[in-house]
Design a protein around this motif. Structure first.
Motif: not given
Length: 215
Positions: A20-39
């Motif tokens: 039910d919350n798949k989109k939210l989970i995927i969205g936050l995971y993508i944000i985490f990965i992007i922030c990790f790479i940018l940092a």
């Protein structure tokens, strides 16, 4: 109800909550990965300025030791306490859920850049160190934020429903699914942290040392 029935019920609730919350989970995971790479990338110049030639020479002269001699139980307790604070604190408009997700991503990325700046070998070692337990721990971090957001949404919807319904009980009945899913996802994240802790303590460190020794 038997233990098997409880396990089956929890498994079904977990599967439903994640779906039910798949989109939210995927969205936050993508944000985490992007922030990790940018940092990792954007902190290069600043960290390079901090690491002088003497530190580089001393650090590359020997195989780095990434073990902090912290046991699995201590790792689990530390991570779980942070998760509880994030979860409960997210009643404040989801702010802790977002901040902790970004903080963990940026912190991990910046530390990775620090090791890579000291030497490429240590940068590789850092990634090898993170991957085995990070699969579980990072996922748990994302799910803790998801659970916190769902907790806030439940409270928001409950208050809204209460104002337009006949009473608190009716409002709770209308919105309780969000609370249940929030709790189930948080419990699941705790299970992931319990898996990650011994892997970090007894697998990640020896594996990274073994890989680094072959570089």
């Amino acid at each position: 109800m038997s233990k098997f029935d409880v396990f089956t019920k929890f498994k079904d609730l977990t599967a439903e909550s994640l779906k039910d919350n798949k989109k939210l989970i995927i969205g936050l995971y993508i944000i985490f990965i992007i922030c990790f790479i940018l940092a990792w990338i954007l902190s290069a110049d600043k960290i390079s300025a901090m690491v002088n030639s003497t530190l580089i020479a001393n650090s590359t002269a020997q195989t780095p030791n990434m073990s902090s001699q912290v046991g699995a139980l201590d790792l689990f307790i530390s991570n779980e306490m942070g998760g509880i604070v994030t979860y409960l604190g997210s009643i404040l408009f989801c702010i802790p859920a977002v901040i902790m997700l970004l903080y963990n991503a940026v912190n991990l990325g910046a530390i990775g850049q620090l090791f890579a700046t000291i030497s490429p070998k240590m940068g590789i070692l850092y990634l090898v160190y993170i991957i085995p337990h990070g699969i579980f721990e990072i996922t748990a971090t994302v799910l803790e934020s998801v659970a916190g957001i769902l907790l806030f949404l439940f409270i928001w919807r409950f208050v809204k429903a209460w104002r337009t319904s006949d009473g608190a009980f009716e409002a709770f009945e209308k919105t309780k699914k969000g609370l249940i899913q929030s709790i189930v996802i948080f419990i699941f994240s705790t299970i992931l942290l319990a898996i990650a802790a011994p892997i970090e303590a007894y697998v990640s460190v020896p594996l990274s040392a073994f890989i680094c020794g072959g570089l």
